[in-house]
Design an enzyme around this catalytic site. Structure first.
Site, PDB file in Angstrom:
ATOM      1  N   HIS A  26       4.352   3.984  -4.778  1.00  0.00           N
ATOM      2  CA  HIS A  26       5.627   3.531  -4.201  1.00  0.00           C
ATOM      3  C   HIS A  26       6.787   4.367  -4.767  1.00  0.00           C
ATOM      4  O   HIS A  26       7.709   4.736  -4.039  1.00  0.00           O
ATOM      5  CB  HIS A  26       5.900   2.067  -4.561  1.00  0.00           C
ATOM      6  CG  HIS A  26       4.909   1.079  -4.015  1.00  0.00           C
ATOM      7  ND1 HIS A  26       4.219   0.206  -4.807  1.00  0.00           N
ATOM      8  CD2 HIS A  26       4.506   0.834  -2.746  1.00  0.00           C
ATOM      9  CE1 HIS A  26       3.434  -0.554  -4.056  1.00  0.00           C
ATOM     10  NE2 HIS A  26       3.580  -0.189  -2.798  1.00  0.00           N
TER      11      HIS A  26
ATOM     12  N   LYS B 140       2.538 -15.779   1.460  1.00  0.00           N
ATOM     13  CA  LYS B 140       1.611 -14.779   0.903  1.00  0.00           C
ATOM     14  C   LYS B 140       1.513 -14.986  -0.609  1.00  0.00           C
ATOM     15  O   LYS B 140       2.527 -15.031  -1.301  1.00  0.00           O
ATOM     16  CB  LYS B 140       2.121 -13.366   1.239  1.00  0.00           C
ATOM     17  CG  LYS B 140       1.060 -12.311   0.991  1.00  0.00           C
ATOM     18  CD  LYS B 140       1.466 -10.947   1.504  1.00  0.00           C
ATOM     19  CE  LYS B 140       0.536  -9.879   0.982  1.00  0.00           C
ATOM     20  NZ  LYS B 140       0.947  -8.537   1.354  1.00  0.00           N
TER      21      LYS B 140
ATOM     22  N   ARG C 116      -0.938   6.306   3.441  1.00  0.00           N
ATOM     23  CA  ARG C 116      -1.877   6.826   2.440  1.00  0.00           C
ATOM     24  C   ARG C 116      -3.066   7.511   3.085  1.00  0.00           C
ATOM     25  O   ARG C 116      -3.560   8.501   2.572  1.00  0.00           O
ATOM     26  CB  ARG C 116      -2.384   5.676   1.556  1.00  0.00           C
ATOM     27  CG  ARG C 116      -1.336   5.135   0.622  1.00  0.00           C
ATOM     28  CD  ARG C 116      -1.774   3.831   0.041  1.00  0.00           C
ATOM     29  NE  ARG C 116      -1.969   2.841   1.081  1.00  0.00           N
ATOM     30  CZ  ARG C 116      -2.491   1.655   0.895  1.00  0.00           C
ATOM     31  NH1 ARG C 116      -2.899   1.298  -0.303  1.00  0.00           N
ATOM     32  NH2 ARG C 116      -2.622   0.809   1.889  1.00  0.00           N
TER      33      ARG C 116
ATOM     34  N   SER D 277      -1.742  -1.937  -4.774  1.00  0.00           N
ATOM     35  CA  SER D 277      -1.356  -2.931  -5.786  1.00  0.00           C
ATOM     36  C   SER D 277      -2.551  -3.812  -6.137  1.00  0.00           C
ATOM     37  O   SER D 277      -2.730  -4.164  -7.308  1.00  0.00           O
ATOM     38  CB  SER D 277      -0.196  -3.778  -5.272  1.00  0.00           C
ATOM     39  OG  SER D 277       0.915  -2.967  -4.999  1.00  0.00           O
TER      40      SER D 277
HETATM   41  N1  COA Z   1       1.339   4.158  -2.699  1.00  0.00           N
HETATM   42  C1  COA Z   1       0.484   3.243  -3.168  1.00  0.00           C
HETATM   43  N2  COA Z   1       0.220   2.088  -2.555  1.00  0.00           N
HETATM   44  C2  COA Z   1       0.863   1.837  -1.416  1.00  0.00           C
HETATM   45  C3  COA Z   1       1.774   2.743  -0.862  1.00  0.00           C
HETATM   46  C4  COA Z   1       1.999   3.943  -1.564  1.00  0.00           C
HETATM   47  N3  COA Z   1       2.847   4.856  -1.110  1.00  0.00           N
HETATM   48  N4  COA Z   1       2.245   2.207   0.270  1.00  0.00           N
HETATM   49  C5  COA Z   1       1.647   1.031   0.433  1.00  0.00           C
HETATM   50  N5  COA Z   1       0.808   0.787  -0.583  1.00  0.00           N
HETATM   51  C6  COA Z   1      -0.067  -0.366  -0.747  1.00  0.00           C
HETATM   52  C7  COA Z   1       0.580  -1.525  -1.428  1.00  0.00           C
HETATM   53  O1  COA Z   1       0.436  -1.467  -2.812  1.00  0.00           O
HETATM   54  C8  COA Z   1      -0.132  -2.699  -0.797  1.00  0.00           C
HETATM   55  O2  COA Z   1      -1.334  -2.920  -1.485  1.00  0.00           O
HETATM   56  P1  COA Z   1      -2.022  -4.362  -1.508  1.00  0.00           P
HETATM   57  O3  COA Z   1      -2.364  -4.693  -0.094  1.00  0.00           O
HETATM   58  O4  COA Z   1      -3.178  -4.113  -2.362  1.00  0.00           O
HETATM   59  O5  COA Z   1      -1.019  -5.311  -2.088  1.00  0.00           O
HETATM   60  C9  COA Z   1      -0.458  -2.231   0.603  1.00  0.00           C
HETATM   61  O6  COA Z   1      -0.403  -0.830   0.551  1.00  0.00           O
HETATM   62  C10 COA Z   1       0.507  -2.659   1.676  1.00  0.00           C
HETATM   63  O7  COA Z   1       1.668  -3.072   1.077  1.00  0.00           O
HETATM   64  P2  COA Z   1       3.166  -2.941   1.518  1.00  0.00           P
HETATM   65  O8  COA Z   1       3.579  -1.563   1.757  1.00  0.00           O
HETATM   66  O9  COA Z   1       3.935  -3.701   0.526  1.00  0.00           O
HETATM   67  O10 COA Z   1       3.155  -3.610   2.914  1.00  0.00           O
HETATM   68  P3  COA Z   1       2.943  -5.097   3.283  1.00  0.00           P
HETATM   69  O11 COA Z   1       1.971  -5.047   4.399  1.00  0.00           O
HETATM   70  O12 COA Z   1       2.636  -5.993   2.151  1.00  0.00           O
HETATM   71  O13 COA Z   1       4.405  -5.494   3.760  1.00  0.00           O
HETATM   72  C11 COA Z   1       6.317  -5.480   5.272  1.00  0.00           C
HETATM   73  C12 COA Z   1       4.937  -4.958   4.895  1.00  0.00           C
HETATM   74  C13 COA Z   1       7.013  -6.235   4.172  1.00  0.00           C
HETATM   75  C14 COA Z   1       7.119  -4.268   5.611  1.00  0.00           C
HETATM   76  C15 COA Z   1       6.103  -6.357   6.521  1.00  0.00           C
HETATM   77  O14 COA Z   1       5.163  -7.360   6.249  1.00  0.00           O
HETATM   78  C16 COA Z   1       7.375  -6.983   7.040  1.00  0.00           C
HETATM   79  O15 COA Z   1       8.265  -6.319   7.503  1.00  0.00           O
HETATM   80  N6  COA Z   1       7.460  -8.316   6.958  1.00  0.00           N
HETATM   81  C17 COA Z   1       8.610  -9.068   7.443  1.00  0.00           C
HETATM   82  C18 COA Z   1       8.272  -9.837   8.702  1.00  0.00           C
HETATM   83  C19 COA Z   1       8.436  -8.975   9.919  1.00  0.00           C
HETATM   84  O16 COA Z   1       9.482  -8.459  10.227  1.00  0.00           O
HETATM   85  N7  COA Z   1       7.349  -8.864  10.709  1.00  0.00           N
HETATM   86  C20 COA Z   1       7.407  -8.143  11.965  1.00  0.00           C
HETATM   87  C21 COA Z   1       6.778  -6.802  11.911  1.00  0.00           C
HETATM   88  S1  COA Z   1       5.094  -6.905  12.400  1.00  0.00           S
END
Ligand code: COA
Length: 162
Positions: A17, A41, A90, A128
């Site tokens: 990140h 969550k 990724r 994560s």
């Molecule tokens: N390097 C390492 N790990 C990474 C990474 C990077 N560059 N980018 C993502 N990841 C990993 C994270 O650690 C996480 O791992 P985990 O699943 O083991 O916890 C995973 O990839 C995805 O995490 P993240 O990037 O935090 O995305 P998310 O899916 O948890 O959250 C939001 C995405 C918050 C953007 C999305 O859910 C959101 O916008 N929610 C609000 C509601 C909404 O508007 N919904 C409508 C859209 S469908």
């Protein structure tokens, strides 16, 4: 002013990140790292803990702000006057989910665009959850997270060696 949002769960923030934040901060005039406050969550860390860990990791960046948000990302983006969402890719497996999210967001708010940055190869295997699993078995996470986060993980898993 080009305001970008980098949203995520950040449970916890990893070097993957941080790499995205570093590069996005060079594209944006202002980058908002936005932690999703989603009570449904299950997270290891509270939102305040996540914010603290991110704050510590990005303290040297002048144009990076850290906040939490609830509800739809597009509503938060409108409130912040941001029109660009940053996401890290990724591997090709991330693409389908990310494409769907980007398209839904654009349907909901036509002015929003999603910009994908390719995660540094060095961190393309990182997540994560993987970091939490290693930490839960008292493994060395120093290659994956900052010392502050490593410490927080130790505290969570009660693995403090005094
Ligand atoms: N390097 C390492 N790990 C990474 C990474 C990077 N560059 N980018 C993502 N990841 C990993 C994270 O650690 C996480 O791992 P985990 O699943 O083991 O916890 C995973 O990839 C995805 O995490 P993240 O990037 O935090 O995305 P998310 O899916 O948890 O959250 C939001 C995405 C918050 C953007 C999305 O859910 C959101 O916008 N929610 C609000 C509601 C909404 O508007 N919904 C409508 C859209 S469908």
């Amino acid at each position: 002013m080009k305001i970008c949002i980098y949203p995520g769960s950040f449970d916890p923030i990893t070097y993957g990140h941080i790499d995205i934040i570093n590069r996005a901060s060079q594209i944006a005039d202002k980058l908002i790292v936005a932690v999703l406050d989603n009570r449904e969550k299950k997270s290891l860390f509270t939102v305040d803990e996540k914010l603290d860990m991110i704050r510590d990791a990005v303290k040297d960046y002048d144009n990076v702000e850290i906040e939490s948000f609830e509800g739809l990302l597009v509503d938060y983006a409108k409130k912040k006057n941001a029109k660009i969402v940053i996401r890290g890719l990724r591997a090709v497996t991330d693409f389908e989910y990310e494409l769907q999210m980007a398209q839904i967001n654009r349907e909901l708010y036509h002015e929003i665009d999603t910009m994908f940055l390719l995660t540094n190869l060095k961190y393309s295997y990182l997540s994560s959850s993987a970091v939490k699993q290693v930490a839960s078995y008292n493994g060395d996470v120093s290659k994956f997270v900052t010392p502050y986060v490593a410490d927080m993980l130790k505290k969570k898993y009660n693995k403090y060696v005094v």
